[in-house]
Design a protein around this motif. Sequence first.
Motif, PDB file in Angstrom:
ATOM      1  N   GLU A   1       9.231  -7.692 -17.672  1.00  0.00           N
ATOM      2  CA  GLU A   1      10.176  -7.670 -18.784  1.00  0.00           C
ATOM      3  C   GLU A   1      10.085  -8.936 -19.631  1.00  0.00           C
ATOM      4  O   GLU A   1      10.157  -8.899 -20.847  1.00  0.00           O
ATOM      5  N   SER A   2       9.944 -10.074 -18.970  1.00  0.00           N
ATOM      6  CA  SER A   2       9.820 -11.352 -19.670  1.00  0.00           C
ATOM      7  C   SER A   2       9.230 -12.353 -18.692  1.00  0.00           C
ATOM      8  O   SER A   2       9.061 -12.050 -17.505  1.00  0.00           O
TER       9      SER A   2
ATOM     10  N   LYS B   1      12.660  -5.645 -13.841  1.00  0.00           N
ATOM     11  CA  LYS B   1      13.955  -4.976 -13.711  1.00  0.00           C
ATOM     12  C   LYS B   1      13.889  -3.961 -12.586  1.00  0.00           C
ATOM     13  O   LYS B   1      12.992  -3.108 -12.543  1.00  0.00           O
TER      14      LYS B   1
ATOM     15  N   PRO C   1      12.590 -12.993 -26.118  1.00  0.00           N
ATOM     16  CA  PRO C   1      13.021 -11.748 -26.766  1.00  0.00           C
ATOM     17  C   PRO C   1      11.830 -10.905 -27.216  1.00  0.00           C
ATOM     18  O   PRO C   1      10.763 -11.426 -27.552  1.00  0.00           O
TER      19      PRO C   1
ATOM     20  N   MET D   1      15.038 -16.530 -21.706  1.00  0.00           N
ATOM     21  CA  MET D   1      14.389 -15.247 -21.931  1.00  0.00           C
ATOM     22  C   MET D   1      13.436 -15.334 -23.125  1.00  0.00           C
ATOM     23  O   MET D   1      13.574 -16.211 -23.975  1.00  0.00           O
TER      24      MET D   1
ATOM     25  N   GLN E   1       9.021 -16.729 -17.485  1.00  0.00           N
ATOM     26  CA  GLN E   1       9.617 -18.052 -17.569  1.00  0.00           C
ATOM     27  C   GLN E   1       8.813 -19.007 -16.690  1.00  0.00           C
ATOM     28  O   GLN E   1       8.006 -18.585 -15.865  1.00  0.00           O
TER      29      GLN E   1
ATOM     30  N   TYR F   1      11.777 -11.461  -9.344  1.00  0.00           N
ATOM     31  CA  TYR F   1      10.860 -12.413  -9.963  1.00  0.00           C
ATOM     32  C   TYR F   1       9.623 -12.580  -9.090  1.00  0.00           C
ATOM     33  O   TYR F   1       9.732 -12.707  -7.861  1.00  0.00           O
TER      34      TYR F   1
ATOM     35  N   THR G   1      17.265 -19.715 -25.867  1.00  0.00           N
ATOM     36  CA  THR G   1      18.470 -20.081 -25.121  1.00  0.00           C
ATOM     37  C   THR G   1      19.754 -19.876 -25.937  1.00  0.00           C
ATOM     38  O   THR G   1      20.819 -20.316 -25.521  1.00  0.00           O
TER      39      THR G   1
ATOM     40  N   GLN H   1       9.564 -11.459 -14.800  1.00  0.00           N
ATOM     41  CA  GLN H   1      10.849 -10.856 -14.464  1.00  0.00           C
ATOM     42  C   GLN H   1      10.695  -9.343 -14.461  1.00  0.00           C
ATOM     43  O   GLN H   1      10.221  -8.751 -15.425  1.00  0.00           O
TER      44      GLN H   1
ATOM     45  N   ARG I   1      11.337 -14.752 -32.837  1.00  0.00           N
ATOM     46  CA  ARG I   1      12.009 -13.468 -32.639  1.00  0.00           C
ATOM     47  C   ARG I   1      12.426 -12.902 -33.994  1.00  0.00           C
ATOM     48  O   ARG I   1      12.671 -13.650 -34.949  1.00  0.00           O
TER      49      ARG I   1
ATOM     50  N   GLN J   1      11.868 -20.811 -23.770  1.00  0.00           N
ATOM     51  CA  GLN J   1      12.718 -19.623 -23.761  1.00  0.00           C
ATOM     52  C   GLN J   1      13.662 -19.653 -24.970  1.00  0.00           C
ATOM     53  O   GLN J   1      13.929 -20.709 -25.533  1.00  0.00           O
TER      54      GLN J   1
END
Length: 279
Positions: free
Chosen positions: A244-245, A258, A3, A1, A247, A266, A159, A256, A191, A157
């Motif tokens: 949302e994020s 929701k 953040p 992800m 990858q 995805y 992790t 991504q 982050r 990401q």
Amino acid sequence: MIPKPVILDISEWQVPNQINYDQLAKQINGVIVRVQYGSNYVDNYYQTHIREFQKRGVPTAVYAWVRGTSYHDMEQEALDFYTRAKAFQPVFWWLDVEEQSMSDMRGGCERYRAKLKQLGAKKVGVYVANHLYGRFNLDVTKFDGLWVPTYGQNNGQYTGANPTATTAYHIHQYTSSGKLLGYNGHLDLNRLAKGEWAFFFGKTAQSKSSNQFELSTAVYLRQAASEKAVAIALLKKGERVQVESIQIAEGYVWGQQKRKDGHFGYLALGEMIPYGKYI
């Protein structure tokens, strides 16, 4: 992800003519721009980076790689750093301590910090490599913020791999292989681990970016970031999707989304075009 809020740090390694600042600025909430590598080397693109992000409303901080070889040299580096960046009114000033340039790094970095404060820098923090934290033994309590890197898998990401030298850090640099829309190469992503956003980046809202992606072609929304994953829906050209994020998988940048049921879908946002290859 990845953040949120998303904090990018950037230097001349990211060349302006390879950046779509409109796109990249929408993916981040704050940026930290390198100004110099010691006194004698000025980052080629720091002014361009700062101007481009600031005019798009991105809160902008600055950093300088520390190379002073004496107390006097440390103070001179601080003066040069301040002189080069003060006109841009950065929200925060960071010392980047990644090499032992003098025997007393603790004392030298304190001279650097104190000089910046004397010159007018309101908030001064320090970035120190996780593996050098103990050796340098900097007096981090005198700084306004602590920034520490630990990458773990370094796959772009976060992790869950956190710095081990201390738990007192405020900003965590978690990858040097980040991918964001607007730039095809690798990026350093960070982050906020501790403290208030407004203290480090001002009053600009964390949610400044809508994170909406408008499709230029029809794309399948899938249950996983894979072309082989089950398709949930076919999204039409022109639709706007809340991302949302992101990858990386199978050569694509995946967003991504929701879903209303709480699960995630995805969609491929585009191909990943690297500037090199793994060997």
